[in-house]
Design a protein around this motif. Structure first.
Motif, PDB file in Angstrom:
ATOM      1  N   LYS A 146     -59.745  35.770  10.333  1.00  0.00           N
ATOM      2  CA  LYS A 146     -58.951  36.945  10.712  1.00  0.00           C
ATOM      3  C   LYS A 146     -59.610  38.235  10.258  1.00  0.00           C
ATOM      4  N   CYS A 196     -58.029  39.071  16.625  1.00  0.00           N
ATOM      5  CA  CYS A 196     -58.288  37.654  16.374  1.00  0.00           C
ATOM      6  C   CYS A 196     -57.304  36.839  17.209  1.00  0.00           C
ATOM      7  N   VAL A 232     -53.708  40.053  15.053  1.00  0.00           N
ATOM      8  CA  VAL A 232     -53.736  38.616  15.318  1.00  0.00           C
ATOM      9  C   VAL A 232     -52.810  38.284  16.479  1.00  0.00           C
ATOM     10  N   PRO A 287     -57.111  42.472   7.668  1.00  0.00           N
ATOM     11  CA  PRO A 287     -57.294  41.553   8.793  1.00  0.00           C
ATOM     12  C   PRO A 287     -57.109  42.251  10.124  1.00  0.00           C
ATOM     13  N   CYS A 346     -55.795  33.366  17.921  1.00  0.00           N
ATOM     14  CA  CYS A 346     -55.629  32.031  17.348  1.00  0.00           C
ATOM     15  C   CYS A 346     -55.003  31.129  18.407  1.00  0.00           C
TER      16      CYS A 346
END
Length: 743
Positions: free
Chosen positions: A382, A391, A239, A236, A393
């Motif tokens: 992700k 990413c 984040v 991933p 969020c």
């Protein structure tokens, strides 16, 4: 599809591992210079693509997959689209069927999106070095590109389900691949449930299910002891979570897009919004903002990329080739596992919410709800940009999200599903073993509705009219209305109405500042009898524009703020419906639109199917009372009645096509009806199950003006009326009365 749009086959840099030699797979010959599917020498492009394919993570499990396919009826593969599962596994299955000389059938691979089915077929035909429409083809609604030579076919899940009407055990196929099973569409869930029984009947059949956790765990539990092959996915991205709530997620996402662009960091951006409306609004805003950005920042190109698009988004050669241009892909829920048009995505912005239509069987209507996405969707998003991307969020890290996507069969009107299942029972297929069983209340409502439509006999099996309805690719109510039009000599007009309501809306959103002009143009088509008749006017005018040589239909649509592609879709649907009626030998009357008798007959045909969707204006000001569940609603502002109400006034009684329980509780596609005709067309046992109301009393007085004992006796024979249930969900009644004029 252009060579630059091959996302699933332009892989991450995986290290090449040992693999099954191609010449040894399934016992093929040693001559690699000839294509085993068409017998022609391979092109140089085949070898170039082969090297790319070998770097996909799915290639590492090729030997394991082939061995599992030989020794098991059902195989589950866990992995995302970026692993190459959707392009490679179908090819290996085609080789498996070829090794058996296709004696058990060919290969079919389902997709949940029509555009994706086409794109994958084009890519795989390229990789296999064959012609699209020959060895590799596709079937999507209203379009088929296959031949007798086709050995691998991509199709939408609903099209494969429809094939079961004529081939209930899918004997045409040796391998069936169910892709994107974790998206839990109604058609995919039905296929997964029915295939469990089909596998028992056909021991030679192979089924491969492609999904991601936690759906893979459900599949293992549902099917028992079956092999699971897990694919390595890219790590991933980095984040970044927002600490604030996502109430202002829309503008937060847009601001973030502009901030990313100003950093001048390389890479395209994907933004996930809650709905298609938000996507189009964001596209308009970013287009405006893009023109205000300095030239030194480079070009920012917003692109709408939503599920169900008829065509891929237009991207000019200049945009593709510009080093300084940044693509901003705007998508909605369930776009995480799509066949993405680029591998250059470096940034993902996840709003974390989705707008969904959830069906409420008690009121026979959809409710628009805003809800969080599932953890399954979060994990996919992700990984979209890969380990080197970011990413964002727009929700706290500790947000409580549901583990998996809610199956659509639990949130949809399952009346069409029940009609289909009743139909295939006739062919001897056993009960559908659902992974998640539909809600009992929704199931009872579906059976009740089919009973009202005269689709069931006294034993609960399909009646003759039910069998005919199941042949028509429409929702049961519209199918019944179309059948009734055969009796009332208005088939041509009802075909147009059905096609226009099945296609996307033909009304374009006008540009800023052009709303008044658009309303004036649309007003030219308005029919005093209502929206159903207005749709016929629009379609007929569109067909007239096609016939006039000096006028372009595309330009005509643009001038009148109408969607050309939507009208072309309606034209194709109408043609398909006409072919269906011809195939089952139903009469098609000559068009006579505009005559008084034709208008009356169209309304009778509409009421034969939509008698459950009747409303009455209780105060003369547009406050409509819906008889079946006692909710109040308004006519949608875009309705012809909405535009004419200040001039002509609103009708007291109307039939409507669609009602959504949302902020405005609007009825869409509304036409005036006579209450006397409603009484004539509605089954008495439906009428007596309506909840008590002033509107029902008015109808009762029309039905029994003298209070005759005959009517009272009939009422006593009818089923128990729900006296206080606002939902209108009374018990199913004995079939004492004629269900409808049309039998």
């Amino acid at each position: 599809m252009s060579e630059g749009n091959n996302s699933a086959s332009e892989p991450d840099n995986y290290l090449e591992s040992e693999e099954c030699p191609v010449e040894d797979s399934f016992g093929f010959g040693d001559d690699l210079e000839l294509n085993q599917f068409d017998g022609l020498p391979f092109s140089s492009r085949y070898y170039k693509l082969l090297q790319e394919r070998k770097t996909l993570s799915v290639w590492r499990v090729r030997c394991e997959f082939e061995d599992a396919l030989v020794n098991n009826q059902l195989v589950v593969v866990s992995g995302t689209a970026k692993t190459g599962r959707s392009t490679q596994i179908p090819q290996w299955c085609a080789e498996f069927c070829l090794s058996a000389q296709y004696q058990h059938g060919m290969v079919v691979c389902t997709q949940t999106d029509r555009r994706q089915a086409v794109d994958l077929a084009l890519r795989v035909a390229d990789e296999m070095d064959v012609n699209i429409g020959h060895e590799v083809g596709y079937t999507i609604p209203l379009e088929t590109c296959c031949s007798s030579d086709t050995v691998l076919r991509y199709c939408t899940d609903d099209m494969l389900l429809r094939e079961m009407m004529s081939d209930p055990f899918l004997e045409h196929y040796g391998v069936i691949i169910i892709d994107q099973a974790h998206e839990r569409t109604v058609s995919t869930d039905l296929l997964l449930g029915l295939l469990k029984d089909i596998l028992l009947q056909r021991p030679e059949l192979r089924v491969v299910v492609l999904a991601i956790p936690p759906m893979t765990d459900k599949l293992l539990s549902h099917y028992g002891s079956i092999p699971l092959i897990s694919l390595e996915a890219s790590s991933p991205a980095e984040v970044v979570h927002s600490n604030s709530g996502n109430k202002d997620y829309f503008y937060s996402a847009l601001r973030l897009v502009l901030e990313i662009h100003r950093t001048k960091e390389d890479g395209d951006v994907v933004v996930f919004f809650a709905s298609a409306e938000e996507v189009h609004c964001a596209h308009s805003i970013l287009q405006k903002e893009g023109t205000r950005l300095g030239a030194e920042l480079g070009q920012m190109v917003p692109v709408v990329l939503c599920r169900g698009q008829e065509e891929p988004p237009p991207v000019s050669t200049e945009q593709q080739g510009s080093k300084r241009s940044r693509m901003v892909f705007l998508s909605t829920q369930k776009g995480e596992d799509m066949w993405w048009p680029t591998e250059s995505v470096s940034f993902v912005i996840d709003t974390g919410v989705q707008k969904k239509m959830v069906y409420n069987p008690r009121i026979r209507a959809n409710s628009e709800v805003l809800q969080p996405i599932s953890q399954c969707q979060v994990d996919l998003r992700k990984k979209l940009s890969g380990p080197s991307g970011k990413c964002f969020c727009l929700y706290p890290e500790d947000s409580q999200l549901p583990a998996e996507t809610t199956p659509q069969i639990l949130e949809s009107n399952i009346t069409p599903t029940v009609l289909f299942l009743k139909r295939i029972e006739i062919a001897g297929l056993g009960q559908c073993d659902f992974i998640d069983r539909p809600d009992p209340e929704g199931l009872m409502q579906a059976l009740e509705e089919l009973d009202y439509l005269a689709a069931l006999d006294d034993d609960g099996n399909l009646s003759e009219i039910g069998i005919i309805m199941s042949e028509i690719p429409l929702d049961p109510q519209m199918a019944k209305a179309l059948l009734a039009s055969c009796e009332f000599d208005c088939v041509s007009e009802m075909l147009t109405i059905a096609a226009m309501l099945s296609a996307p809306s033909c009304f374009l959103e006008p540009p800023v500042g052009m709303t008044h002009e658009a309303v004036q143009c649309h007003r030219k088509f308005q029919h005093p009898e209502g929206d159903h008749f207005t749709l016929i006017n629009i379609y007929n005018a569109f067909k007239q524009s096609q016939r006039e040589q000096y006028f372009s239909a595309e330009k005509w649509c643009k001038d009148y703020f109408l969607d050309h592609s939507a009208l072309k879709t309606a034209e194709a649907i109408r043609s398909e419906l006409t072919d269906t009626l011809n195939r089952i030998e139903l009469p098609i009357s000559e068009p006579s639109f505009g005559t008084k008798s034709n208008t009356h007959n169209i309304k009778r045909a509409l009421l034969a199917g939509f008698f459950m969707q009747i409303a009455r204006d209780v105060d003369g000001s547009g406050n409509y009372f819906i008889l079946t569940h006692k909710h109040m609603a308004q006519v949608h502002p875009l309705s012809s009645y909405g535009a004419q109400s200040h001039k002509l006034g609103l009708p007291e009684w109307v039939v409507f096509h669609d009602y959504t329980l949302s902020e405005n509780n609007c009825m869409r596609t509304v036409s005036e009806i006579s209450p006397q005709v409603f009484i004539q067309m509605a089954p008495l046992y439906f009428f007596y199950n309506l909840p008590p109301s002033e509107s029902k009393d008015i109808l009762q007085d029309m039905l029994d003006p003298d209070g005759s004992s005959k009517s009272k006796n009939e009422k006593q024979k009818a089923a128990t009326v729900s006296s206080s249930d606002d939902s209108g969900g009374g018990a199913v009644v004995p079939l004492t009365y004629d269900r409808c004029v049309i039998q």
